[in-house]
Scaffold this active site. Structure first.
Site, mmCIF file in Angstrom:
data_model
loop_
_atom_site.group_PDB
_atom_site.id
_atom_site.type_symbol
_atom_site.label_atom_id
_atom_site.label_comp_id
_atom_site.label_asym_id
_atom_site.label_seq_id
_atom_site.Cartn_x
_atom_site.Cartn_y
_atom_site.Cartn_z
ATOM 1 N N CYS A 95 90.410 56.548 119.135
ATOM 2 C CA CYS A 95 89.154 56.249 118.427
ATOM 3 C C CYS A 95 89.340 55.209 117.328
ATOM 4 C CB CYS A 95 88.551 57.532 117.876
ATOM 5 S SG CYS A 95 89.735 58.617 117.050
ATOM 6 N N TYR A 96 90.558 55.101 116.821
ATOM 7 C CA TYR A 96 90.835 54.139 115.746
ATOM 8 C C TYR A 96 92.046 53.294 116.136
ATOM 9 C CZ TYR A 96 87.791 56.973 112.728
ATOM 10 O OH TYR A 96 86.739 57.638 112.171
#
Lengths: 141, 389
Positions: B143-144
């Site tokens: 996600c990051y």
């Protein structure tokens, strides 16, 4: 009797000459050297307290200037940046001459540049970096 | 008016503030009033007493959210102007502590180190509107994915910046001397050998917690002057210790209560949040803190009427005893003696050195007084009091 703390900047061409001794021999002055340094490009800086009769003092200073020494009152070298000073008093722990002192009962921190011997102890001691040394001008001598 | 005779509620005081009828005095002025008129009359005449202090207060810092980046990052290590911030909070949430030195600071490798720039300076620079370099590294997640970022930010551009100081406003503090044979560079300033000087750091009769020794009016929610803006007390600070020996007037004879405080950094002023460097010790932040004390009754008038002559602290040796963890009181001195310029210690006169600014503390008391007089600052009942025993 007159006495004043002066900063003397010696240009490199006279840094090897006897100068200060002549203040005693020729002008009957006494001195107390507070600091003496020779910088890498051979200019000299000396901080001394000069003491004697006013007339002799004036003659002595004229002699120094004729020799090519740049004579300045020491107050011009250490300055307090009042905008940075937080008026705490930490500097008064190390100031040897009482130039930095607390005015009571207000508890105001005063800097009396006349009494400053430019020892620079206050510079790293000051919490907020308010005491400034004019290095550029010192080397400019 | 529901209040009993001789007592006032916060509600009544707030009504008087709104009506422009409130009587506010500084803690200095209250000392004179109580001395001249006694606490009973002072309680009838005065509604609020303003207190203040301005000194280096370690255990200060700020929570910052620096906003999501493109691509997104879960920052693992973060620096602001090369000063490390704690990043183990959330993806782009950090805490910058005032005492953190810059990454490449030589520290005390050449003793005494100068600690020219640290977390306190970062906070001051942000509040002064300066651009600060923010750098982050990360390990990357689904996600990051971003591993690295660097940008210049100003306080205005940061989505969130909250000053949150875990321990401020110490109720009394030690008077420090050095009984060793060499200069000691301590958090109490430079201490010359063989008790060459005695340093102290409390605003005495102006100090917030010395004017409310049993914390009757302060606790979670108390509105305060913080860093030139508004803030609140959010609880007891770290090391809060109400159980110390006290003078008959209630003030502790050693360090006692502390406050945890917070306030929005964006409305603060660099004049009241100053990054400081303590020679041989480290970095910190001088914090301006002011607390209004409601004069609910005669007892609060008597407390706030305290004078420097009646506030005492202990002399501690920071040369030998304190570093060994064996600090013991070597004597008791009053703030009147400390402010006089010398104290009598072990048979001789020792020059005293204040580290807390009386001049600026007085200024805080005046600013807070003006805010209240103008009706811009109301008081609040604490939601939960500070532990008092």
């Amino acid at each position: 009797m007159y006495s004043k703390v002066l900063s003397l900047r010696f240009p490199r061409k006279i840094v090897n000459e006897p100068v200060v001794v002549n203040l005693v021999k020729k002008f009957d002055l006494t001195f107390n050297i507070l600091k003496a340094t020779i910088y890498p490009r051979k200019e000299g800086l000396m901080v001394l307290e000069l003491r004697g009769h006013t007339k002799n003092y004036q003659r002595g200073v004229r002699y120094l200037k004729e020799m090519g020494v740049k004579v300045e009152s020491i107050g011009q070298d250490i300055k307090r940046n009042d905008a940075r000073c937080i008026q705490c008093g930490a500097c008064t722990a190390v100031c040897p001459t009482g130039a930095l002192y607390i005015k009571r009962p207000e508890m105001e921190v005063i800097f009396d540049s006349e009494k400053c011997s430019a020892c620079e102890l206050c510079v790293p001691t000051c919490f907020s970096h308010a005491m400034e040394v004019k290095f550029d001008r010192m080397l400019a001598g | 008016m529901a209040a009993r005779k001789g007592t006032k509620s916060i509600e009544v005081i707030n009504r008087r503030i709104r009506q422009g009828k409130v009587v506010v005095v500084t803690a200095d002025e209250m000392t004179e009033i109580v001395r001249a008129k006694g606490p009973a009359r002072a309680a009838r005449e005065v509604d609020v007493v303003t207190t203040g202090t301005f000194a280096p207060m370690c255990s200060s810092g700020a929570f910052i959210n620096f906003g999501h980046t493109k691509p997104a990052i879960k920052a693992a290590r973060v620096w602001l102007n090369r000063v490390p911030a704690y990043a183990g909070v959330a993806a782009v949430d950090i805490y910058i502590g005032a005492a953190e030195p810059a990454e490449d600071d030589p520290l005390n490798r050449v003793h005494p180190g100068q600690f020219k720039y640290g977390g306190g300076h970062v906070i001051q620079d942000l509040v002064a509107g300066k651009r600060v370099t923010l750098e982050a590294t990360a390990y990357g997640t689904d996600c990051y994915p971003n591993r690295e970022m660097r940008k210049k930010v100003t306080l205005d551009e940061l989505p969130y910046a909250m000053l949150m100081n875990p321990r401020n406003g110490y109720q009394n503090y030690n008077c420090a001397v050095n009984l060793s044979k060499k200069t000691a560079y301590t958090y109490m300033g430079v201490l010359k050998p063989e008790a060459g000087n005695a340093n102290y750091s409390t605003s005495g009769q102006l100090s917030p917690l010395l004017n409310d020794p049993y914390y009757r009016t302060m606790g979670l929610g108390t509105p305060i002057f913080l860093g030139g803006g508004r803030g609140r007390i959010i609880g007891p600070g770290t090391q809060h210790n109400p159980r110390v020996k006290r003078h008959k007037k209630g003030t502790p004879l050693a360090p006692a209560g502390t406050l945890m405080v917070m306030g929005d950094l964006k409305q603060m002023d660099p004049r009241w949040l100053v990054g400081v460097s303590i020679l041989g010790y480290g970095c910190s932040l001088a914090v301006g803190l002011g607390i209004p004390i409601p004069i609910l009754d005669e007892e609060m008038a008597a407390f706030t009427g305290i004078s420097d002559e009646e506030i005492f602290t202990q002399v501690i040796d920071y040369g030998n005893d304190y570093p060994k963890g064996q600090a013991k009181s070597l004597g008791r001195v009053s703030y009147a003696e400390l402010n006089s310029g010398t104290i009598r210690f072990q048979g001789r006169e020792v020059p005293t050195v204040p580290l807390s600014s009386r001049v600026r503390a007085r200024e805080i008391c005046e600013i807070l007084k003006e805010w209240i007089q103008k009706g811009e600052f109301l008081l609040d009942e604490p939601v939960e009091p500070l532990p008092s025993a």
